[in-house]
Design a protein around this motif. Sequence first.
Motif, PDB file in Angstrom:
ATOM      1  N   UNK A  49      -7.964   2.646  24.890  1.00 31.37           N
ATOM      2  CA  UNK A  49      -6.717   3.238  24.186  1.00 31.37           C
ATOM      3  C   UNK A  49      -5.492   2.831  24.988  1.00 31.37           C
ATOM      4  N   UNK A  50      -5.466   1.304  26.013  1.00 26.25           N
ATOM      5  CA  UNK A  50      -4.096   1.063  26.589  1.00 26.25           C
ATOM      6  C   UNK A  50      -3.200   0.349  25.721  1.00 26.25           C
ATOM      7  N   UNK A  51      -3.150  -0.513  26.257  1.00 22.54           N
ATOM      8  CA  UNK A  51      -1.415  -0.633  25.667  1.00 22.54           C
ATOM      9  C   UNK A  51      -1.782  -1.752  24.033  1.00 22.54           C
ATOM     10  N   UNK A  52      -2.688  -2.184  24.383  1.00 21.27           N
ATOM     11  CA  UNK A  52      -3.070  -2.981  23.012  1.00 21.27           C
ATOM     12  C   UNK A  52      -3.809  -2.486  21.768  1.00 21.27           C
ATOM     13  N   UNK A  53      -3.453  -0.684  21.931  1.00 20.30           N
ATOM     14  CA  UNK A  53      -3.671  -0.236  20.837  1.00 20.30           C
ATOM     15  C   UNK A  53      -2.292   0.103  20.605  1.00 20.30           C
ATOM     16  N   UNK A  54      -1.335   0.625  21.391  1.00 20.34           N
ATOM     17  CA  UNK A  54      -0.337   1.272  20.574  1.00 20.34           C
ATOM     18  C   UNK A  54       0.722   0.798  19.271  1.00 20.34           C
ATOM     19  N   UNK A  55       0.592  -0.447  19.596  1.00 22.07           N
ATOM     20  CA  UNK A  55       1.494  -0.706  18.189  1.00 22.07           C
ATOM     21  C   UNK A  55       0.576  -0.518  16.957  1.00 22.07           C
ATOM     22  N   UNK A  56      -1.200   0.271  16.476  1.00 23.10           N
ATOM     23  CA  UNK A  56      -1.639   0.645  15.465  1.00 23.10           C
ATOM     24  C   UNK A  56      -0.452   2.419  14.893  1.00 23.10           C
ATOM     25  N   UNK A  57      -0.462   2.558  14.008  1.00 21.46           N
ATOM     26  CA  UNK A  57       0.115   3.789  13.591  1.00 21.46           C
ATOM     27  C   UNK A  57      -0.951   5.178  13.854  1.00 21.46           C
ATOM     28  N   UNK A  58      -0.731   6.130  13.849  1.00 26.49           N
ATOM     29  CA  UNK A  58      -1.157   7.222  14.092  1.00 26.49           C
ATOM     30  C   UNK A  58      -2.377   7.326  12.442  1.00 26.49           C
ATOM     31  N   UNK A  59      -3.487   7.858  13.068  1.00 26.84           N
ATOM     32  CA  UNK A  59      -4.017   7.711  11.390  1.00 26.84           C
ATOM     33  C   UNK A  59      -5.043   6.495  11.597  1.00 26.84           C
ATOM     34  N   UNK A  60      -4.465   5.360  12.564  1.00 27.27           N
ATOM     35  CA  UNK A  60      -5.723   4.536  12.331  1.00 27.27           C
ATOM     36  C   UNK A  60      -7.453   4.495  12.403  1.00 27.27           C
ATOM     37  N   UNK A  61      -7.841   3.485  11.514  1.00 24.10           N
ATOM     38  CA  UNK A  61      -9.093   3.367  11.573  1.00 24.10           C
ATOM     39  C   UNK A  61      -9.964   2.491  12.728  1.00 24.10           C
ATOM     40  N   UNK A  62     -11.036   3.336  13.353  1.00 25.29           N
ATOM     41  CA  UNK A  62     -11.358   2.498  14.205  1.00 25.29           C
ATOM     42  C   UNK A  62     -12.757   2.173  14.678  1.00 25.29           C
ATOM     43  N   UNK A  63     -13.215   1.291  14.663  1.00 25.40           N
ATOM     44  CA  UNK A  63     -14.868   0.836  14.991  1.00 25.40           C
ATOM     45  C   UNK A  63     -14.814   0.622  16.486  1.00 25.40           C
ATOM     46  N   UNK A  64     -15.534   1.875  17.644  1.00 26.46           N
ATOM     47  CA  UNK A  64     -15.484   1.289  18.934  1.00 26.46           C
ATOM     48  C   UNK A  64     -16.955   0.553  19.135  1.00 26.46           C
ATOM     49  N   UNK A  65     -16.757  -1.291  19.602  1.00 27.85           N
ATOM     50  CA  UNK A  65     -17.516  -2.011  19.608  1.00 27.85           C
ATOM     51  C   UNK A  65     -17.926  -1.627  20.748  1.00 27.85           C
ATOM     52  N   UNK A  66     -17.895  -1.132  21.633  1.00 28.74           N
ATOM     53  CA  UNK A  66     -18.296  -0.492  22.980  1.00 28.74           C
ATOM     54  C   UNK A  66     -19.265   0.491  22.322  1.00 28.74           C
ATOM     55  N   UNK A  78       2.141   8.336  25.365  1.00 32.28           N
ATOM     56  CA  UNK A  78       3.046   7.435  26.219  1.00 32.28           C
ATOM     57  C   UNK A  78       2.972   5.682  25.552  1.00 32.28           C
ATOM     58  N   UNK A  79       4.305   4.969  26.553  1.00 33.91           N
ATOM     59  CA  UNK A  79       4.513   4.034  25.298  1.00 33.91           C
ATOM     60  C   UNK A  79       3.088   2.847  25.392  1.00 33.91           C
ATOM     61  N   UNK A  80       2.369   3.226  26.315  1.00 32.26           N
ATOM     62  CA  UNK A  80       1.430   2.465  26.846  1.00 32.26           C
ATOM     63  C   UNK A  80       0.077   3.422  26.972  1.00 32.26           C
ATOM     64  N   UNK A  81       0.272   4.665  25.734  1.00 35.02           N
ATOM     65  CA  UNK A  81      -1.618   4.966  25.950  1.00 35.02           C
ATOM     66  C   UNK A  81      -1.565   5.534  24.854  1.00 35.02           C
ATOM     67  N   UNK A  82      -2.401   5.715  23.989  1.00 34.62           N
ATOM     68  CA  UNK A  82      -2.997   6.403  22.906  1.00 34.62           C
ATOM     69  C   UNK A  82      -4.542   7.212  22.971  1.00 34.62           C
ATOM     70  N   UNK A  83      -5.056   8.210  22.323  1.00 32.15           N
ATOM     71  CA  UNK A  83      -5.961   8.620  22.204  1.00 32.15           C
ATOM     72  C   UNK A  83      -6.257   8.362  20.958  1.00 32.15           C
ATOM     73  N   UNK A  84      -7.931   7.961  21.123  1.00 33.53           N
ATOM     74  CA  UNK A  84      -8.791   7.678  20.098  1.00 33.53           C
ATOM     75  C   UNK A  84      -9.834   8.856  19.809  1.00 33.53           C
ATOM     76  N   UNK A  85     -10.565   9.472  18.609  1.00 35.04           N
ATOM     77  CA  UNK A  85     -10.862  10.799  18.670  1.00 35.04           C
ATOM     78  C   UNK A  85     -12.032  10.041  18.251  1.00 35.04           C
ATOM     79  N   UNK A  86     -13.468  10.436  18.697  1.00 38.02           N
ATOM     80  CA  UNK A  86     -14.615  10.437  17.118  1.00 38.02           C
ATOM     81  C   UNK A  86     -14.846  10.827  16.119  1.00 38.02           C
ATOM     82  N   UNK A  87     -14.948  10.469  15.211  1.00 35.08           N
ATOM     83  CA  UNK A  87     -15.801  11.408  13.853  1.00 35.08           C
ATOM     84  C   UNK A  87     -16.224  11.295  13.752  1.00 35.08           C
ATOM     85  N   UNK A  88     -17.150  12.853  13.295  1.00 37.73           N
ATOM     86  CA  UNK A  88     -18.275  13.165  13.685  1.00 37.73           C
ATOM     87  C   UNK A  88     -18.682  12.997  11.791  1.00 37.73           C
TER      88      UNK A  88
END
Length: 88
Positions: A49-66, A78-88
Amino acid sequence: MASLPNTFNFGSEKDLSMEELVLRLQRMYIDLAEAINSKPDLYQRDTNGLASDTFLAQGSININTSTNKVEMLTNHVSPTVVTWTTLS
């Protein structure tokens, strides 16, 4: 995600002029473009969820490969940090 209708309602087609047909086709195109462009981004990542993810829009869907879990971008901390929330 955006859902597109199976048909587009042109209204009455009786005595339709060429100009009116073009206007209705333009309206159909605009409706289609808005529906497609309003879809969330679908993204695969293995970052935390660091700098490479900040260009994505709020509400973007992600499949975490880890973790192989579906997540949604819920906060640009912040400009370099985003928060991803796991969907249940």
